[in-house]
Write a protein that holds these residues in place. Structure first.
Motif, PDB file in Angstrom:
ATOM      1  N   UNK A  11       0.828  -1.204   0.000  1.00  0.00           N
ATOM      2  CA  UNK A  11       0.000   0.000   0.000  1.00  0.00           C
ATOM      3  C   UNK A  11       0.866   1.258   0.000  1.00  0.00           C
ATOM      4  N   UNK A  12       0.278   2.305  -0.537  1.00  0.00           N
ATOM      5  CA  UNK A  12       0.978   3.589  -0.639  1.00  0.00           C
ATOM      6  C   UNK A  12       0.731   4.414   0.617  1.00  0.00           C
ATOM      7  N   UNK A  52      -3.969   9.776  -2.441  1.00  0.00           N
ATOM      8  CA  UNK A  52      -3.854   8.462  -1.813  1.00  0.00           C
ATOM      9  C   UNK A  52      -5.154   7.668  -1.971  1.00  0.00           C
ATOM     10  N   UNK A  53      -6.266   8.361  -1.816  1.00  0.00           N
ATOM     11  CA  UNK A  53      -7.570   7.696  -1.893  1.00  0.00           C
ATOM     12  C   UNK A  53      -7.821   7.134  -3.286  1.00  0.00           C
ATOM     13  N   UNK A  54      -7.555   7.935  -4.308  1.00  0.00           N
ATOM     14  CA  UNK A  54      -7.805   7.485  -5.676  1.00  0.00           C
ATOM     15  C   UNK A  54      -6.883   6.331  -6.042  1.00  0.00           C
ATOM     16  N   UNK A  55      -5.640   6.387  -5.562  1.00  0.00           N
ATOM     17  CA  UNK A  55      -4.712   5.290  -5.854  1.00  0.00           C
ATOM     18  C   UNK A  55      -5.183   3.997  -5.198  1.00  0.00           C
ATOM     19  N   UNK A  56      -5.679   4.088  -3.978  1.00  0.00           N
ATOM     20  CA  UNK A  56      -6.195   2.911  -3.277  1.00  0.00           C
ATOM     21  C   UNK A  56      -7.381   2.324  -4.030  1.00  0.00           C
ATOM     22  N   UNK A  57      -8.282   3.179  -4.478  1.00  0.00           N
ATOM     23  CA  UNK A  57      -9.450   2.717  -5.235  1.00  0.00           C
ATOM     24  C   UNK A  57      -9.016   2.070  -6.542  1.00  0.00           C
ATOM     25  N   UNK A  58      -8.003   2.651  -7.184  1.00  0.00           N
ATOM     26  CA  UNK A  58      -7.486   2.103  -8.439  1.00  0.00           C
ATOM     27  C   UNK A  58      -6.919   0.698  -8.208  1.00  0.00           C
ATOM     28  N   UNK A  59      -6.202   0.519  -7.116  1.00  0.00           N
ATOM     29  CA  UNK A  59      -5.609  -0.784  -6.806  1.00  0.00           C
ATOM     30  C   UNK A  59      -6.688  -1.833  -6.553  1.00  0.00           C
ATOM     31  N   UNK A  60      -7.747  -1.451  -5.861  1.00  0.00           N
ATOM     32  CA  UNK A  60      -8.859  -2.379  -5.626  1.00  0.00           C
ATOM     33  C   UNK A  60      -9.542  -2.765  -6.942  1.00  0.00           C
ATOM     34  N   UNK A  63      -7.461  -5.221  -8.950  1.00  0.00           N
ATOM     35  CA  UNK A  63      -7.095  -6.432  -8.224  1.00  0.00           C
ATOM     36  C   UNK A  63      -5.637  -6.446  -7.752  1.00  0.00           C
ATOM     37  N   UNK A  64      -5.070  -5.260  -7.595  1.00  0.00           N
ATOM     38  CA  UNK A  64      -3.722  -5.167  -7.045  1.00  0.00           C
ATOM     39  C   UNK A  64      -3.750  -5.111  -5.523  1.00  0.00           C
ATOM     40  N   UNK A  65      -4.945  -4.931  -4.991  1.00  0.00           N
ATOM     41  CA  UNK A  65      -5.130  -4.852  -3.542  1.00  0.00           C
ATOM     42  C   UNK A  65      -6.483  -5.470  -3.207  1.00  0.00           C
ATOM     43  N   UNK A  66      -6.482  -6.386  -2.249  1.00  0.00           N
ATOM     44  CA  UNK A  66      -7.733  -7.038  -1.845  1.00  0.00           C
ATOM     45  C   UNK A  66      -8.131  -6.659  -0.428  1.00  0.00           C
ATOM     46  N   UNK A  67      -7.129  -6.372   0.404  1.00  0.00           N
ATOM     47  CA  UNK A  67      -7.387  -5.977   1.791  1.00  0.00           C
ATOM     48  C   UNK A  67      -6.500  -4.789   2.126  1.00  0.00           C
ATOM     49  N   UNK A  68      -7.090  -3.788   2.764  1.00  0.00           N
ATOM     50  CA  UNK A  68      -6.317  -2.607   3.153  1.00  0.00           C
ATOM     51  C   UNK A  68      -6.164  -2.533   4.667  1.00  0.00           C
ATOM     52  N   UNK A  69      -4.940  -2.227   5.081  1.00  0.00           N
ATOM     53  CA  UNK A  69      -4.663  -2.065   6.511  1.00  0.00           C
ATOM     54  C   UNK A  69      -4.630  -0.590   6.909  1.00  0.00           C
ATOM     55  N   UNK A  70      -4.890   0.281   5.936  1.00  0.00           N
ATOM     56  CA  UNK A  70      -4.839   1.714   6.194  1.00  0.00           C
ATOM     57  C   UNK A  70      -6.261   2.267   6.219  1.00  0.00           C
ATOM     58  N   UNK A  71      -6.607   2.939   7.290  1.00  0.00           N
ATOM     59  CA  UNK A  71      -7.957   3.480   7.438  1.00  0.00           C
ATOM     60  C   UNK A  71      -8.137   4.740   6.601  1.00  0.00           C
ATOM     61  N   UNK A  72      -9.384   5.119   6.382  1.00  0.00           N
ATOM     62  CA  UNK A  72      -9.678   6.355   5.647  1.00  0.00           C
ATOM     63  C   UNK A  72      -9.163   7.577   6.391  1.00  0.00           C
ATOM     64  N   UNK A  73      -9.189   7.526   7.727  1.00  0.00           N
ATOM     65  CA  UNK A  73      -8.652   8.631   8.524  1.00  0.00           C
ATOM     66  C   UNK A  73      -7.159   8.782   8.298  1.00  0.00           C
TER      67      UNK A  73
END
Length: 209
Positions: A11-12, A52-60, A63-73
């Motif tokens: 994750x970024x 950061x938010x858009x990159x996380x959504x792009x990864x989901x 299928x580059x990311x299935x579970x995130x350990x980083x909260x929206x906060x």
């Protein structure tokens, strides 16, 4: 397979880098260039912030990311901290580009790539409107990298700026040459007048003697 999945699911996060620290490195690079090429005109392009938010959504979505350990906060805090430092860095870049450089009569123009993301808007405060900058990440397809359209726009801005600086530098050099020639002509003319005066004075002095 597990290694491949683990490799893709990084994750970024915000590294904590400071705008002033990065600008100091930029100045070091500029100094190194000027040391090798004293008459070079060195300028830097402003830095667009990322999302950061858009990159996380792009990864989901890809299928580059299935579970995130980083909260929206956490993402929101990363975003605010990054934007603050990027804004400071860009201010320093713009100011530094304006400073006069050795071998030239001025600094150089700034290519403002960050304006493709930082859009000027207005917010009503009481009875008045206040100018504010808001980030619009539509030009960054994954929150980090530019779309083909914006890359072409950035490239065009770069070419236009380079051609303008070359044109100005040539005119600047020609003006300097003209000034030098004019100065030499004035000096020669002055020396000639002084010589005439000395000859005239010597002649009169001889007559007086």
């Amino acid at each position: 397979m597990e290694e491949e999945q683990e490799r893709w699911e990084r994750e970024l996060v915000y590294s904590g880098a400071k705008g002033l620290e990065i600008y100091e490195k930029i100045l070091e690079f500029k100094a190194a260039v000027k040391e090798k090429l004293p008459n070079a005109l060195v300028g830097f392009i402003t830095v667009p912030p990322i999302s950061f938010k858009k990159y996380k959504e792009h990864c989901f979505e890809n299928k580059k990311l299935t579970v995130s350990e980083i909260s929206n906060d956490d993402l929101l805090k990363f975003q605010k901290d990054l934007e603050k430092e990027v804004e400071l860095l860009n201010e320093k870049i713009i100011f530094g580009n304006c400073e006069k450089q050795s071998g030239h009569l001025k600094g150089c123009r700034t290519i403002s790539w960050h304006r493709s993301v930082c859009r000027l808007g207005k917010v009503k405060r009481g009875k008045k409107y206040q100018k504010v900058y808001k980030n619009d990440f539509r030009e960054l397809y994954d929150g980090i990298h530019g779309t083909s359209d914006i890359k072409q726009k950035w490239f065009s801005q770069l070419i236009i700026a380079i051609r303008a600086e070359i044109s100005y530098t040539k005119a600047e050099a020609a003006q300097s040459s003209d000034d030098i020639l004019a100065g030499s002509s004035v000096a020669e003319h002055s020396q000639s007048e002084d010589s005439d005066k000395e000859d005239s004075w010597d002649f009169k002095r001889g007559q007086l003697m």
